[in-house]
Design a protein around this motif. Sequence first.
Motif, PDB file in Angstrom:
ATOM      1  N   LEU A  12       1.258  -3.831  -6.477  1.00  0.00           N
ATOM      2  CA  LEU A  12       0.512  -2.999  -5.618  1.00  0.00           C
ATOM      3  C   LEU A  12      -0.780  -3.294  -5.289  1.00  0.00           C
ATOM      4  CD1 LEU A  12       1.619  -0.281  -4.235  1.00  0.00           C
ATOM      5  CD2 LEU A  12       0.427   0.897  -6.045  1.00  0.00           C
ATOM      6  N   LEU A  13      -1.534  -4.057  -6.125  1.00  0.00           N
ATOM      7  CA  LEU A  13      -2.767  -4.250  -5.861  1.00  0.00           C
ATOM      8  C   LEU A  13      -2.943  -5.766  -4.929  1.00  0.00           C
ATOM      9  CD1 LEU A  13      -4.421  -3.908  -9.281  1.00  0.00           C
ATOM     10  CD2 LEU A  13      -4.962  -2.581  -7.335  1.00  0.00           C
ATOM     11  N   ARG A  14      -2.006  -6.460  -5.155  1.00  0.00           N
ATOM     12  CA  ARG A  14      -1.801  -7.848  -4.315  1.00  0.00           C
ATOM     13  C   ARG A  14      -1.463  -7.300  -2.878  1.00  0.00           C
ATOM     14  NH1 ARG A  14       0.777 -10.341  -9.064  1.00  0.00           N
ATOM     15  NH2 ARG A  14       2.797 -10.052  -8.026  1.00  0.00           N
ATOM     16  N   VAL A  15      -0.402  -6.638  -2.649  1.00  0.00           N
ATOM     17  CA  VAL A  15       0.089  -6.200  -1.466  1.00  0.00           C
ATOM     18  C   VAL A  15      -0.041  -4.810  -1.437  1.00  0.00           C
ATOM     19  CG1 VAL A  15       1.964  -6.264   0.080  1.00  0.00           C
ATOM     20  CG2 VAL A  15       1.543  -8.045  -1.709  1.00  0.00           C
ATOM     21  N   PRO A  16      -1.158  -4.313  -0.963  1.00  0.00           N
ATOM     22  CA  PRO A  16      -1.341  -2.829  -0.768  1.00  0.00           C
ATOM     23  C   PRO A  16      -0.409  -2.129   0.143  1.00  0.00           C
ATOM     24  CG  PRO A  16      -3.575  -3.892  -0.381  1.00  0.00           C
ATOM     25  CD  PRO A  16      -2.366  -5.032  -0.337  1.00  0.00           C
ATOM     26  N   PRO A  17      -0.147  -0.883   0.001  1.00  0.00           N
ATOM     27  CA  PRO A  17       0.707  -0.133   0.935  1.00  0.00           C
ATOM     28  C   PRO A  17       0.497  -0.447   2.200  1.00  0.00           C
ATOM     29  CG  PRO A  17       0.094   1.284  -0.898  1.00  0.00           C
ATOM     30  CD  PRO A  17      -0.611  -0.106  -0.951  1.00  0.00           C
ATOM     31  N   GLU A  18       1.428  -0.384   3.210  1.00  0.00           N
ATOM     32  CA  GLU A  18       1.164  -0.466   4.781  1.00  0.00           C
ATOM     33  C   GLU A  18       0.890   0.922   5.229  1.00  0.00           C
ATOM     34  OE1 GLU A  18       4.509  -2.636   5.866  1.00  0.00           O
ATOM     35  OE2 GLU A  18       3.870  -4.568   4.874  1.00  0.00           O
ATOM     36  N   GLU A  19       0.753   0.718   6.625  1.00  0.00           N
ATOM     37  CA  GLU A  19       0.317   2.086   7.276  1.00  0.00           C
ATOM     38  C   GLU A  19       1.664   2.889   7.244  1.00  0.00           C
ATOM     39  OE1 GLU A  19      -1.357   3.584  11.817  1.00  0.00           O
ATOM     40  OE2 GLU A  19      -1.513   1.490  11.280  1.00  0.00           O
ATOM     41  N   ALA A  20       2.785   2.282   7.502  1.00  0.00           N
ATOM     42  CA  ALA A  20       3.798   3.147   7.643  1.00  0.00           C
ATOM     43  C   ALA A  20       4.375   3.743   6.414  1.00  0.00           C
ATOM     44  CB  ALA A  20       4.895   2.015   8.206  1.00  0.00           C
ATOM     45  N   ASP A  21       3.891   3.325   5.018  1.00  0.00           N
ATOM     46  CA  ASP A  21       4.412   3.644   3.843  1.00  0.00           C
ATOM     47  C   ASP A  21       3.868   5.070   3.494  1.00  0.00           C
ATOM     48  OD1 ASP A  21       5.573   1.093   3.542  1.00  0.00           O
ATOM     49  OD2 ASP A  21       3.950   0.280   2.758  1.00  0.00           O
ATOM     50  N   VAL A  22       4.274   5.668   2.697  1.00  0.00           N
ATOM     51  CA  VAL A  22       3.611   7.307   1.993  1.00  0.00           C
ATOM     52  C   VAL A  22       3.208   6.905   0.686  1.00  0.00           C
ATOM     53  CG1 VAL A  22       4.445   9.423   1.515  1.00  0.00           C
ATOM     54  CG2 VAL A  22       4.959   8.436   3.803  1.00  0.00           C
TER      55      VAL A  22
ATOM     56  N   ARG B 245       4.543  15.494   2.140  1.00  0.00           N
ATOM     57  CA  ARG B 245       4.306  14.116   2.557  1.00  0.00           C
ATOM     58  C   ARG B 245       5.446  13.267   2.149  1.00  0.00           C
ATOM     59  NH1 ARG B 245       0.487  11.281   4.082  1.00  0.00           N
ATOM     60  NH2 ARG B 245       0.608   9.679   2.713  1.00  0.00           N
ATOM     61  N   PHE B 246       5.815  13.484   0.859  1.00  0.00           N
ATOM     62  CA  PHE B 246       7.157  12.593   0.376  1.00  0.00           C
ATOM     63  C   PHE B 246       8.251  12.692   1.133  1.00  0.00           C
ATOM     64  CE2 PHE B 246      11.228  12.109  -1.881  1.00  0.00           C
ATOM     65  CZ  PHE B 246      10.857  11.054  -2.904  1.00  0.00           C
ATOM     66  N   ILE B 247       8.613  13.674   1.966  1.00  0.00           N
ATOM     67  CA  ILE B 247       9.703  13.899   2.873  1.00  0.00           C
ATOM     68  C   ILE B 247       9.510  13.180   4.338  1.00  0.00           C
ATOM     69  CG2 ILE B 247       8.959  16.145   4.082  1.00  0.00           C
ATOM     70  CD1 ILE B 247      11.703  17.467   3.624  1.00  0.00           C
ATOM     71  N   ILE B 248       8.198  12.892   4.523  1.00  0.00           N
ATOM     72  CA  ILE B 248       8.088  12.253   6.011  1.00  0.00           C
ATOM     73  C   ILE B 248       9.270  10.885   6.258  1.00  0.00           C
ATOM     74  CG2 ILE B 248       6.317  10.768   7.301  1.00  0.00           C
ATOM     75  CD1 ILE B 248       4.255  12.526   6.054  1.00  0.00           C
ATOM     76  N   PRO B 249       9.330  10.065   5.442  1.00  0.00           N
ATOM     77  CA  PRO B 249      10.258   8.973   6.014  1.00  0.00           C
ATOM     78  C   PRO B 249      11.639   9.299   6.257  1.00  0.00           C
ATOM     79  CG  PRO B 249       8.755   8.323   3.988  1.00  0.00           C
ATOM     80  CD  PRO B 249       8.671   9.850   4.013  1.00  0.00           C
TER      81      PRO B 249
END
Length: 246
Positions: free
Chosen positions: A137-147, A164-168
């Motif tokens: 998670l530190l090497r590849v941080p969450p992307e803009e589309a991720d929650v 927030r959890f339900i958004i995807p």
Amino acid sequence: MHALHKSASMFLYELMFRLSREKGIRMFSANHPEPDDHLLAGHDLSDQSFCLGPQRDFRREPEGFPESIEIRRIFQLRDPRDILVSQYYSFGWSHTENHFDEDAREIREQIQRMTIDEYVLDESHALRRMRNHLKPLLRVPPEEADVVVHYEQMVTDFKGWLSRFIIPFRFKRFGVRSQRIITARYAFRYRNEFRPDTRPNSHKRSVLPGDHQRRLKPGTIIKLNEELEEFLQRFGYLDSTRSRLA
């Protein structure tokens, strides 16, 4: 959906199962009575939505999805210091030994010979494994589309967390299956889910955030802060601890 062990991953499995059924999409999971997450590679996913999880790591796997597939990931985070404390009591004392193999029993015996402060700083096992879990998670941080959601909000403000959890899942804006209605309905269904259970063998004896503050020595917390600083700083877990130790 990604969540480490001791981050309510089995609750999330149940919730995802219900939300997938509400949405009318298939859910793949290693936790099904007949696990089927390994079947994803053989499915034509070009014209269907699906749900996968919980993955008990932060690696962006399984790989090999077609480029046409839009993937949105949910990362459930929890203070790793609280996870380590929970592991000590679960692995060392709470979990039943009925299905333990010889290695698991040996690990339990090792844990029971350690104090909780020794366990969370154990470079040969607990602390090393935690750092390895956090590295992807530190090497590849969450992307803009991720929650990104937090266990701490889940147990203190479930409705806000769920919104927030339900958004995807992309429920409709209006109607009986709208995100607003489903959020309200599930907030009511699980309104008592995160009350502490004080029974000796309960797996959720301490659900409130900050258990490491109550269980660990100040010097141990300072050392953990140093060892896990990059994650704690990036995801907002460090400042509150410093204020308490000041």
